[in-house]
Motif scaffolding. Structure first.
Motif, PDB file in Angstrom:
ATOM      1  N   MET A   1      49.026  29.206   1.172  1.00  6.37           N
ATOM      2  CA  MET A   1      48.696  27.903   0.983  1.00  6.37           C
ATOM      3  C   MET A   1      50.104  27.196   1.041  1.00  6.37           C
ATOM      4  SD  MET A   1      46.452  25.331   0.571  1.00  6.37           S
ATOM      5  CE  MET A   1      45.213  26.356   0.391  1.00  6.37           C
ATOM      6  N   ASN A   2      50.308  26.320   1.917  1.00  9.84           N
ATOM      7  CA  ASN A   2      51.562  25.540   1.881  1.00  9.84           C
ATOM      8  C   ASN A   2      51.894  24.975   0.696  1.00  9.84           C
ATOM      9  OD1 ASN A   2      52.994  22.915   2.520  1.00  9.84           O
ATOM     10  ND2 ASN A   2      52.660  23.341   4.761  1.00  9.84           N
ATOM     11  N   ASP A   3      53.254  25.159   0.394  1.00  7.99           N
ATOM     12  CA  ASP A   3      53.694  24.474  -0.692  1.00  7.99           C
ATOM     13  C   ASP A   3      53.512  22.958  -0.958  1.00  7.99           C
ATOM     14  OD1 ASP A   3      54.562  27.191  -1.927  1.00  7.99           O
ATOM     15  OD2 ASP A   3      56.806  26.805  -1.404  1.00  7.99           O
ATOM     16  N   GLU A   4      53.726  22.469   0.188  1.00  8.11           N
ATOM     17  CA  GLU A   4      53.395  20.849  -0.029  1.00  8.11           C
ATOM     18  C   GLU A   4      52.262  20.745  -0.419  1.00  8.11           C
ATOM     19  OE1 GLU A   4      54.126  16.863   2.743  1.00  8.11           O
ATOM     20  OE2 GLU A   4      54.528  19.201   3.772  1.00  8.11           O
ATOM     21  N   ILE A   5      51.047  21.405  -0.052  1.00  8.97           N
ATOM     22  CA  ILE A   5      49.747  20.913  -0.162  1.00  8.97           C
ATOM     23  C   ILE A   5      49.341  21.367  -1.831  1.00  8.97           C
ATOM     24  CG2 ILE A   5      47.257  21.663   0.097  1.00  8.97           C
ATOM     25  CD1 ILE A   5      48.162  22.082   3.062  1.00  8.97           C
ATOM     26  N   LYS A   6      49.928  22.478  -2.078  1.00  8.30           N
ATOM     27  CA  LYS A   6      49.601  22.984  -3.795  1.00  8.30           C
ATOM     28  C   LYS A   6      50.191  21.891  -4.542  1.00  8.30           C
ATOM     29  CE  LYS A   6      53.077  26.387  -4.780  1.00  8.30           C
ATOM     30  NZ  LYS A   6      53.362  27.654  -5.053  1.00  8.30           N
ATOM     31  N   GLY A  21      38.764  21.647 -13.878  1.00  9.99           N
ATOM     32  CA  GLY A  21      37.131  21.623 -13.884  1.00  9.99           C
ATOM     33  C   GLY A  21      36.675  20.309 -13.446  1.00  9.99           C
ATOM     34  N   GLU A  22      37.078  19.270 -13.778  1.00  9.94           N
ATOM     35  CA  GLU A  22      36.611  18.116 -13.533  1.00  9.94           C
ATOM     36  C   GLU A  22      36.779  17.810 -12.004  1.00  9.94           C
ATOM     37  OE1 GLU A  22      37.446  15.512 -17.620  1.00  9.94           O
ATOM     38  OE2 GLU A  22      39.325  15.881 -16.344  1.00  9.94           O
ATOM     39  N   LEU A  23      37.697  18.013 -11.350  1.00 10.05           N
ATOM     40  CA  LEU A  23      38.044  17.880  -9.942  1.00 10.05           C
ATOM     41  C   LEU A  23      37.284  18.730  -9.144  1.00 10.05           C
ATOM     42  CD1 LEU A  23      39.606  16.922  -7.515  1.00 10.05           C
ATOM     43  CD2 LEU A  23      41.538  18.611  -7.774  1.00 10.05           C
ATOM     44  N   ALA A  24      37.128  20.098  -9.684  1.00 15.08           N
ATOM     45  CA  ALA A  24      36.046  20.902  -8.778  1.00 15.08           C
ATOM     46  C   ALA A  24      34.533  20.256  -9.003  1.00 15.08           C
ATOM     47  CB  ALA A  24      36.044  22.280  -9.773  1.00 15.08           C
ATOM     48  N   LYS A  25      34.327  19.676  -9.998  1.00  9.36           N
ATOM     49  CA  LYS A  25      33.048  19.197  -9.957  1.00  9.36           C
ATOM     50  C   LYS A  25      32.968  18.000  -9.068  1.00  9.36           C
ATOM     51  CE  LYS A  25      29.516  17.542 -13.248  1.00  9.36           C
ATOM     52  NZ  LYS A  25      29.069  17.321 -14.654  1.00  9.36           N
ATOM     53  N   THR A  32      37.601  27.889  -9.819  1.00 10.08           N
ATOM     54  CA  THR A  32      38.546  28.737  -9.264  1.00 10.08           C
ATOM     55  C   THR A  32      39.217  28.328  -8.112  1.00 10.08           C
ATOM     56  OG1 THR A  32      37.060  30.101  -8.230  1.00 10.08           O
ATOM     57  CG2 THR A  32      37.576  30.978 -10.576  1.00 10.08           C
ATOM     58  N   VAL A  33      38.578  27.389  -7.132  1.00 16.23           N
ATOM     59  CA  VAL A  33      39.239  27.077  -5.840  1.00 16.23           C
ATOM     60  C   VAL A  33      40.298  26.171  -6.109  1.00 16.23           C
ATOM     61  CG1 VAL A  33      38.788  25.515  -4.116  1.00 16.23           C
ATOM     62  CG2 VAL A  33      36.847  27.232  -4.771  1.00 16.23           C
ATOM     63  N   ILE A  34      40.344  25.155  -7.246  1.00 16.73           N
ATOM     64  CA  ILE A  34      41.280  24.441  -7.594  1.00 16.73           C
ATOM     65  C   ILE A  34      42.551  25.128  -8.059  1.00 16.73           C
ATOM     66  CG2 ILE A  34      42.008  22.394  -9.012  1.00 16.73           C
ATOM     67  CD1 ILE A  34      39.648  21.898  -6.920  1.00 16.73           C
ATOM     68  N   PHE A  35      42.313  26.155  -8.848  1.00 15.98           N
ATOM     69  CA  PHE A  35      43.377  26.996  -9.390  1.00 15.98           C
ATOM     70  C   PHE A  35      43.858  27.683  -8.134  1.00 15.98           C
ATOM     71  CE2 PHE A  35      44.946  31.261 -10.403  1.00 15.98           C
ATOM     72  CZ  PHE A  35      45.624  31.085 -11.770  1.00 15.98           C
ATOM     73  N   ASP A  36      43.129  28.310  -7.437  1.00 10.22           N
ATOM     74  CA  ASP A  36      43.637  28.994  -6.213  1.00 10.22           C
ATOM     75  C   ASP A  36      44.721  28.070  -5.177  1.00 10.22           C
ATOM     76  OD1 ASP A  36      42.319  31.197  -6.938  1.00 10.22           O
ATOM     77  OD2 ASP A  36      40.654  31.053  -5.547  1.00 10.22           O
ATOM     78  N   GLU A  42      46.360  32.186  -0.221  1.00 12.83           N
ATOM     79  CA  GLU A  42      46.188  31.879   1.095  1.00 12.83           C
ATOM     80  C   GLU A  42      44.606  31.934   1.812  1.00 12.83           C
ATOM     81  OE1 GLU A  42      48.547  31.465   3.329  1.00 12.83           O
ATOM     82  OE2 GLU A  42      50.019  31.430   2.054  1.00 12.83           O
ATOM     83  N   SER A  43      43.722  32.318   0.919  1.00 12.58           N
ATOM     84  CA  SER A  43      42.298  32.639   1.470  1.00 12.58           C
ATOM     85  C   SER A  43      41.365  31.204   1.275  1.00 12.58           C
ATOM     86  CB  SER A  43      41.688  33.842   0.846  1.00 12.58           C
ATOM     87  OG  SER A  43      41.694  33.483  -0.665  1.00 12.58           O
ATOM     88  N   VAL A  44      41.767  29.940   0.687  1.00  7.06           N
ATOM     89  CA  VAL A  44      41.124  28.956   0.686  1.00  7.06           C
ATOM     90  C   VAL A  44      40.471  28.566   1.832  1.00  7.06           C
ATOM     91  CG1 VAL A  44      40.929  26.703  -0.255  1.00  7.06           C
ATOM     92  CG2 VAL A  44      42.203  28.498  -1.613  1.00  7.06           C
ATOM     93  N   GLN A  45      39.269  28.468   2.035  1.00 11.85           N
ATOM     94  CA  GLN A  45      38.784  27.942   3.561  1.00 11.85           C
ATOM     95  C   GLN A  45      39.100  26.582   3.644  1.00 11.85           C
ATOM     96  OE1 GLN A  45      34.747  28.738   3.885  1.00 11.85           O
ATOM     97  NE2 GLN A  45      34.852  31.207   3.506  1.00 11.85           N
ATOM     98  N   PHE A  46      39.148  25.957   4.853  1.00 13.79           N
ATOM     99  CA  PHE A  46      39.648  24.847   5.265  1.00 13.79           C
ATOM    100  C   PHE A  46      38.492  23.915   4.992  1.00 13.79           C
ATOM    101  CE2 PHE A  46      39.744  21.129   8.180  1.00 13.79           C
ATOM    102  CZ  PHE A  46      41.024  20.814   8.138  1.00 13.79           C
ATOM    103  N   ASP A  47      37.396  24.072   5.062  1.00 16.42           N
ATOM    104  CA  ASP A  47      36.288  23.137   4.739  1.00 16.42           C
ATOM    105  C   ASP A  47      36.359  22.817   3.103  1.00 16.42           C
ATOM    106  OD1 ASP A  47      34.335  21.462   5.500  1.00 16.42           O
ATOM    107  OD2 ASP A  47      32.948  22.801   4.285  1.00 16.42           O
ATOM    108  N   THR A  48      36.775  23.984   2.384  1.00 13.98           N
ATOM    109  CA  THR A  48      36.796  23.599   0.975  1.00 13.98           C
ATOM    110  C   THR A  48      37.956  23.026   0.350  1.00 13.98           C
ATOM    111  OG1 THR A  48      35.565  25.674   0.647  1.00 13.98           O
ATOM    112  CG2 THR A  48      36.963  25.084  -1.265  1.00 13.98           C
ATOM    113  N   LEU A  49      39.344  23.196   1.177  1.00 13.66           N
ATOM    114  CA  LEU A  49      40.363  22.382   1.104  1.00 13.66           C
ATOM    115  C   LEU A  49      39.970  21.069   1.192  1.00 13.66           C
ATOM    116  CD1 LEU A  49      43.274  22.112   0.321  1.00 13.66           C
ATOM    117  CD2 LEU A  49      43.850  22.776   2.685  1.00 13.66           C
ATOM    118  N   ARG A  50      39.314  20.491   2.362  1.00 15.82           N
ATOM    119  CA  ARG A  50      39.214  19.273   2.780  1.00 15.82           C
ATOM    120  C   ARG A  50      38.275  18.545   1.650  1.00 15.82           C
ATOM    121  NH1 ARG A  50      34.874  16.823   4.466  1.00 15.82           N
ATOM    122  NH2 ARG A  50      33.587  18.882   4.829  1.00 15.82           N
TER     123      ARG A  50
END
Length: 81
Positions: A1-6, A21-25, A32-36, A42-50
């Motif tokens: 994951m790009n440092d700027e994005i994280k 947890g609130e953002l994930a909801k 765990t996606v938000i934590f990741d 690096e393995s977060v899917q683009f659609d999930t990031l979107r």
């Protein structure tokens, strides 16, 4: 994951007063996606990031010099009279 994005995700989440947890909801993803994302995994899917970015009202802007060049040649400016 790009440092700027994280950093962008963490900063917007914190400024919004949201827990991971609130953002994930809100985004419809697992906590765990938000934590990741915030830890640069690096393995977060683009659609999930979107989904996460949309929940934070952050837009992706794609730029392509090739497409911009093609637009200019397809629609040359009209000279003023």
């Amino acid at each position: 994951m790009n440092d700027e994005i994280k950093h962008l995700v963490r900063q917007h989440r914190s400024s919004s007063g949201l827990s991971q947890g609130e953002l994930a909801k809100l985004a419809g993803v697992g906590k765990t996606v938000i934590f990741d994302i915030e830890h640069g995994k690096e393995s977060v899917q683009f659609d999930t990031l979107r989904k996460v970015l949309e929940a934070l009202n952050i837009r992706f802007v794609f730029q392509s010099p090739l497409i911009e060049r093609q637009k200019k040649t397809a629609n040359p400016p009209t000279p003023l009279p």
